[in-house]
Design a protein around this motif. Structure first.
Motif, PDB file in Angstrom:
ATOM      1  N   CYS A  37       0.770  -1.177   0.056  1.00 23.94           N
ATOM      2  CA  CYS A  37      -0.094   0.093   0.176  1.00 23.94           C
ATOM      3  C   CYS A  37       1.127   1.274  -0.012  1.00 23.94           C
ATOM      4  O   CYS A  37       2.066   1.334   0.188  1.00 23.94           O
ATOM      5  CB  CYS A  37      -0.895   0.100   1.212  1.00 23.94           C
ATOM      6  N   VAL A  38       0.163   2.476  -0.229  1.00 26.44           N
ATOM      7  CA  VAL A  38       0.908   3.707  -0.282  1.00 26.44           C
ATOM      8  C   VAL A  38       1.649   4.101   0.938  1.00 26.44           C
ATOM      9  O   VAL A  38       2.864   4.509   0.848  1.00 26.44           O
ATOM     10  CB  VAL A  38      -0.084   4.616  -0.687  1.00 26.44           C
ATOM     11  N   GLU A  39       1.116   3.913   2.052  1.00 26.80           N
ATOM     12  CA  GLU A  39       1.628   3.988   3.391  1.00 26.80           C
ATOM     13  C   GLU A  39       2.722   3.083   3.540  1.00 26.80           C
ATOM     14  O   GLU A  39       3.892   3.723   4.057  1.00 26.80           O
ATOM     15  CB  GLU A  39       0.817   3.639   4.414  1.00 26.80           C
ATOM     16  N   ASP A  40       2.823   1.849   3.090  1.00 29.86           N
ATOM     17  CA  ASP A  40       4.189   0.808   3.379  1.00 29.86           C
ATOM     18  C   ASP A  40       5.145   1.495   2.404  1.00 29.86           C
ATOM     19  O   ASP A  40       6.319   1.408   2.608  1.00 29.86           O
ATOM     20  CB  ASP A  40       3.657  -0.329   2.890  1.00 29.86           C
ATOM     21  N   LYS A  41       4.734   1.896   1.030  1.00 33.21           N
ATOM     22  CA  LYS A  41       5.825   2.517   0.291  1.00 33.21           C
ATOM     23  C   LYS A  41       6.524   3.617   0.957  1.00 33.21           C
ATOM     24  O   LYS A  41       7.845   3.803   0.837  1.00 33.21           O
ATOM     25  CB  LYS A  41       5.195   2.796  -1.240  1.00 33.21           C
ATOM     26  N   LYS A  42       5.608   4.738   1.411  1.00 34.53           N
ATOM     27  CA  LYS A  42       6.356   5.580   2.181  1.00 34.53           C
ATOM     28  C   LYS A  42       7.378   5.590   3.222  1.00 34.53           C
ATOM     29  O   LYS A  42       8.344   5.976   3.618  1.00 34.53           O
ATOM     30  CB  LYS A  42       5.258   6.658   2.524  1.00 34.53           C
ATOM     31  N   ALA A  43       6.954   4.347   4.004  1.00 36.27           N
ATOM     32  CA  ALA A  43       7.669   3.876   5.067  1.00 36.27           C
ATOM     33  C   ALA A  43       8.790   3.190   4.785  1.00 36.27           C
ATOM     34  O   ALA A  43       9.920   3.489   5.553  1.00 36.27           O
ATOM     35  CB  ALA A  43       6.780   2.687   5.948  1.00 36.27           C
ATOM     36  N   ASN A  44       8.623   2.510   3.761  1.00 35.84           N
ATOM     37  CA  ASN A  44      10.041   1.830   2.985  1.00 35.84           C
ATOM     38  C   ASN A  44      11.126   2.936   2.686  1.00 35.84           C
ATOM     39  O   ASN A  44      12.265   2.937   2.863  1.00 35.84           O
ATOM     40  CB  ASN A  44       9.713   1.015   1.927  1.00 35.84           C
ATOM     41  N   ASP A  45      10.237   4.191   1.790  1.00 40.12           N
ATOM     42  CA  ASP A  45      11.074   5.072   1.541  1.00 40.12           C
ATOM     43  C   ASP A  45      11.979   5.958   2.454  1.00 40.12           C
ATOM     44  O   ASP A  45      12.981   6.168   2.547  1.00 40.12           O
ATOM     45  CB  ASP A  45      10.331   6.311   0.643  1.00 40.12           C
ATOM     46  N   ALA A  47      12.582   4.222   5.636  1.00 45.00           N
ATOM     47  CA  ALA A  47      13.475   3.255   6.127  1.00 45.00           C
ATOM     48  C   ALA A  47      14.938   3.184   5.369  1.00 45.00           C
ATOM     49  O   ALA A  47      15.665   2.788   6.099  1.00 45.00           O
ATOM     50  CB  ALA A  47      12.879   2.053   6.148  1.00 45.00           C
ATOM     51  N   VAL A  48      14.739   3.593   4.270  1.00 37.85           N
ATOM     52  CA  VAL A  48      16.007   3.738   3.405  1.00 37.85           C
ATOM     53  C   VAL A  48      17.016   4.596   4.223  1.00 37.85           C
ATOM     54  O   VAL A  48      18.085   4.230   4.237  1.00 37.85           O
ATOM     55  CB  VAL A  48      15.847   3.868   1.688  1.00 37.85           C
ATOM     56  N   LYS A  49      16.438   5.854   4.401  1.00 36.82           N
ATOM     57  CA  LYS A  49      17.257   6.847   4.898  1.00 36.82           C
ATOM     58  C   LYS A  49      17.589   6.584   6.392  1.00 36.82           C
ATOM     59  O   LYS A  49      18.699   7.166   6.754  1.00 36.82           O
ATOM     60  CB  LYS A  49      16.591   8.184   4.572  1.00 36.82           C
ATOM     61  N   ALA A  50      16.800   6.234   7.113  1.00 43.05           N
ATOM     62  CA  ALA A  50      16.611   5.921   8.443  1.00 43.05           C
ATOM     63  C   ALA A  50      17.242   4.556   9.077  1.00 43.05           C
ATOM     64  O   ALA A  50      17.738   4.357   9.962  1.00 43.05           O
ATOM     65  CB  ALA A  50      15.388   6.010   9.112  1.00 43.05           C
ATOM     66  N   GLY A  51      17.780   3.701   7.972  1.00 44.34           N
ATOM     67  CA  GLY A  51      18.256   2.506   8.501  1.00 44.34           C
ATOM     68  C   GLY A  51      17.366   1.424   9.260  1.00 44.34           C
ATOM     69  O   GLY A  51      17.734   0.677  10.064  1.00 44.34           O
ATOM     70  N   ASP A  52      16.124   1.605   8.515  1.00 49.07           N
ATOM     71  CA  ASP A  52      15.357   0.651   9.351  1.00 49.07           C
ATOM     72  C   ASP A  52      14.805  -0.475   8.134  1.00 49.07           C
ATOM     73  O   ASP A  52      15.255  -0.463   7.222  1.00 49.07           O
ATOM     74  CB  ASP A  52      13.888   1.457   9.605  1.00 49.07           C
ATOM     75  N   ARG A  53      13.797  -1.294   8.701  1.00 46.07           N
ATOM     76  CA  ARG A  53      13.507  -2.494   7.983  1.00 46.07           C
ATOM     77  C   ARG A  53      12.654  -2.195   6.853  1.00 46.07           C
ATOM     78  O   ARG A  53      11.760  -1.292   6.978  1.00 46.07           O
ATOM     79  CB  ARG A  53      12.923  -3.362   9.169  1.00 46.07           C
ATOM     80  N   MET A  54      12.890  -2.894   5.625  1.00 49.14           N
ATOM     81  CA  MET A  54      12.253  -2.672   4.599  1.00 49.14           C
ATOM     82  C   MET A  54      11.562  -3.955   4.312  1.00 49.14           C
ATOM     83  O   MET A  54      11.917  -4.989   4.394  1.00 49.14           O
ATOM     84  CB  MET A  54      12.822  -2.034   3.605  1.00 49.14           C
ATOM     85  N   LEU A  55      10.119  -3.824   3.804  1.00 53.59           N
ATOM     86  CA  LEU A  55       9.572  -5.190   3.334  1.00 53.59           C
ATOM     87  C   LEU A  55       8.879  -4.668   1.797  1.00 53.59           C
ATOM     88  O   LEU A  55       7.962  -3.685   1.887  1.00 53.59           O
ATOM     89  CB  LEU A  55       8.194  -5.382   4.304  1.00 53.59           C
ATOM     90  N   SER A  56       8.902  -5.469   0.945  1.00 50.59           N
ATOM     91  CA  SER A  56       8.387  -5.264  -0.429  1.00 50.59           C
ATOM     92  C   SER A  56       7.457  -6.671  -0.594  1.00 50.59           C
ATOM     93  O   SER A  56       7.765  -7.707  -0.080  1.00 50.59           O
ATOM     94  CB  SER A  56       9.238  -5.412  -1.550  1.00 50.59           C
ATOM     95  N   ALA A  57       6.570  -6.423  -1.474  1.00 52.14           N
ATOM     96  CA  ALA A  57       5.616  -7.790  -1.773  1.00 52.14           C
ATOM     97  C   ALA A  57       5.383  -7.725  -3.294  1.00 52.14           C
ATOM     98  O   ALA A  57       5.240  -6.539  -3.891  1.00 52.14           O
ATOM     99  CB  ALA A  57       4.228  -7.583  -1.236  1.00 52.14           C
ATOM    100  N   TYR A  58       5.708  -8.786  -4.183  1.00 56.77           N
ATOM    101  CA  TYR A  58       5.620  -9.085  -5.306  1.00 56.77           C
ATOM    102  C   TYR A  58       4.695 -10.101  -5.715  1.00 56.77           C
ATOM    103  O   TYR A  58       4.869 -11.335  -4.916  1.00 56.77           O
ATOM    104  CB  TYR A  58       7.131  -9.427  -5.889  1.00 56.77           C
ATOM    105  N   ASN A  59       3.776  -9.878  -6.646  1.00 62.02           N
ATOM    106  CA  ASN A  59       2.793 -10.904  -7.054  1.00 62.02           C
ATOM    107  C   ASN A  59       2.928 -11.348  -8.430  1.00 62.02           C
ATOM    108  O   ASN A  59       3.174 -10.661  -9.153  1.00 62.02           O
ATOM    109  CB  ASN A  59       1.374 -10.327  -6.653  1.00 62.02           C
ATOM    110  N   ASP A  60       2.861 -12.809  -8.559  1.00 63.82           N
ATOM    111  CA  ASP A  60       2.747 -13.298 -10.017  1.00 63.82           C
ATOM    112  C   ASP A  60       1.947 -14.486 -10.053  1.00 63.82           C
ATOM    113  O   ASP A  60       2.114 -15.569  -9.230  1.00 63.82           O
ATOM    114  CB  ASP A  60       4.366 -13.736 -10.363  1.00 63.82           C
TER     115      ASP A  60
END
Length: 90
Positions: A37-45, A47-60
């Motif tokens: 979701c958009v909120e998780d994308k923002k949180a990941n962005d 996290a890149v700067k802050a050195g926090d955990r990132m989670l992505s999801a991919y569907n096929d």
């Protein structure tokens, strides 16, 4: 990079799934967080700067596992490991 048992097993038996995992990992490393979701994308962005955990999801849909065709990719905050897993392996 680490693969859980379930992902590793399917990678070993299905070349197309192995390519999907490799492509998804490339997207994750470039900051394309996939199907979150958009909120998780923002949180990941952030996290890149802050050195926090990132989670992505991919569907096929070509690779359903127990009715779920999604993989998660998680990079730990200290960047010590990135793990590819099925959601039910979390």
């Amino acid at each position: 990079m680490a693969l859980t048992a379930g992902v590793n097993g399917l990678v070993a038996e299905n070349e197309d799934f192995a390519k999907f995992v490799t492509e998804s990992l490339g997207r994750h490393l470039k900051g394309d967080w996939g199907d979150v979701c958009v909120e998780d994308k923002k949180a990941n962005d952030e996290a890149v700067k802050a050195g926090d955990r990132m989670l992505s999801a991919y569907n096929d849909d070509r690779f359903p596992k127990n009715g779920n065709a999604t993989i998660w990719i998680i990079t730990e905050g200290d960047r010590s490991v990135t793990t590819v897993l099925f959601p039910d392996e979390y």
